[in-house]
Design an enzyme around this catalytic site. Structure first.
Site, PDB file in Angstrom:
ATOM      1  N   LYS A  49       0.827  -1.203   0.000  1.00  0.00           N
ATOM      2  CA  LYS A  49       0.000   0.000   0.000  1.00  0.00           C
ATOM      3  C   LYS A  49       0.869   1.264   0.000  1.00  0.00           C
ATOM      4  O   LYS A  49       0.626   2.207  -0.751  1.00  0.00           O
ATOM      5  CB  LYS A  49      -0.928   0.005   1.217  1.00  0.00           C
ATOM      6  CG  LYS A  49      -2.015  -1.054   1.156  1.00  0.00           C
ATOM      7  CD  LYS A  49      -2.809  -1.103   2.455  1.00  0.00           C
ATOM      8  CE  LYS A  49      -3.876  -2.181   2.412  1.00  0.00           C
ATOM      9  NZ  LYS A  49      -4.666  -2.241   3.648  1.00  0.00           N
TER      10      LYS A  49
ATOM     11  N   CYS B  25      -0.558   0.851   6.328  1.00  0.00           N
ATOM     12  CA  CYS B  25      -0.907  -0.031   7.449  1.00  0.00           C
ATOM     13  C   CYS B  25      -1.900  -1.088   6.991  1.00  0.00           C
ATOM     14  O   CYS B  25      -2.668  -0.867   6.059  1.00  0.00           O
ATOM     15  CB  CYS B  25      -1.544   0.755   8.591  1.00  0.00           C
ATOM     16  SG  CYS B  25      -0.498   1.992   9.348  1.00  0.00           S
ATOM     17  N   ASP B  26      -1.877  -2.224   7.688  1.00  0.00           N
ATOM     18  CA  ASP B  26      -2.884  -3.241   7.451  1.00  0.00           C
ATOM     19  C   ASP B  26      -3.042  -4.072   8.722  1.00  0.00           C
ATOM     20  O   ASP B  26      -2.048  -4.375   9.383  1.00  0.00           O
ATOM     21  CB  ASP B  26      -2.503  -4.157   6.286  1.00  0.00           C
ATOM     22  CG  ASP B  26      -3.682  -5.006   5.853  1.00  0.00           C
ATOM     23  OD1 ASP B  26      -4.534  -4.482   5.116  1.00  0.00           O
ATOM     24  OD2 ASP B  26      -3.772  -6.168   6.283  1.00  0.00           O
ATOM     25  N   SER B  27      -4.280  -4.409   9.054  1.00  0.00           N
ATOM     26  CA  SER B  27      -4.556  -5.165  10.279  1.00  0.00           C
ATOM     27  C   SER B  27      -5.349  -6.430   9.997  1.00  0.00           C
ATOM     28  O   SER B  27      -6.222  -6.447   9.120  1.00  0.00           O
ATOM     29  CB  SER B  27      -5.363  -4.321  11.266  1.00  0.00           C
ATOM     30  OG  SER B  27      -4.692  -3.144  11.621  1.00  0.00           O
TER      31      SER B  27
END
Length: 197
Positions: A54, A70-72
């Site tokens: 990203k 960010c990624d969760s």
């Protein structure tokens, strides 16, 4: 020397609000990266790779900038959960999650275009879920809040009622670990206070 512009490569209002709450007014550029392109079994690998993809996609549009991706995901019983696809899936997930302990992983990728450097890290928080009734689960899913969140809950919203306690960073569960961001900036040679507006 002035600092580069801070760019958040995310459409998440929660991440934007977190940055604003600590005085960082980030420019928002959504990556629209196709997450289905990344297939990894380990949650840390998955969220770090997605965060990096990203940030890299947005970095192509930015010159003198620091880009944060960010990624969760939530891991529970060996399964990885991102955002639910439907209300029915959200209900089924909550029926598995109640009274359990999930692990929330948030990948952070910070790309510094000025120095041509990057730092990639993962925040990890253990989440103890309350023992919800089916009625509470259905009522919560009806609000649509869980449909927008990795792990089917927003701790800063109504979902906060259904989390008994956390082990680890609180803001990591919202989608961006502020202590980790401070450390990553320092690793690149920046003081976080210099980004206060």
């Amino acid at each position: 020397m002035n600092n580069p512009q801070f760019v958040l490569a995310s459409a998440s209002p929660a991440r934007r609000r977190l940055l604003e709450s600590v005085g960082i007014n980030a420019k928002i550029l959504v990556s629209d990266f196709d997450e289905s392109l990344i297939q990894k079994q380990e949650p840390i690998d998955l969220v770090q790779t997605l965060a990096q993809c990203k940030a890299e996609k947005v970095a192509q549009q930015c010159e003198d900038s620091l880009i944060l991706g960010c990624d969760s995901v939530l891991s529970l019983g060996g399964e990885i959960y991102g955002k639910p696809d439907s209300p029915a899936q959200a209900i089924a997930r909550w029926q598995k999650m109640r009274s359990q302990v999930g692990i929330l992983y948030t990948g952070h990728a910070l790309i510094d275009r000025r120095q041509a450097r990057q730092v990639v890290k993962c925040g990890i928080t253990r989440v103890h879920f309350a023992d919800l009734t089916d009625t509470q689960i259905k009522a919560y899913v009806k609000t649509e809040e869980p449909l927008k969140c990795a792990g089917c809950f927003a701790i800063e919203g109504r979902g906060g009622l259904f989390v008994e306690r956390l082990e680890g960073c609180h803001t990591n569960v919202i989608g961006l670990s502020l202590p980790l961001l401070r450390q990553m900036l320092a690793e690149l040679g920046y003081d976080v206070t210099n980004f206060w507006d």
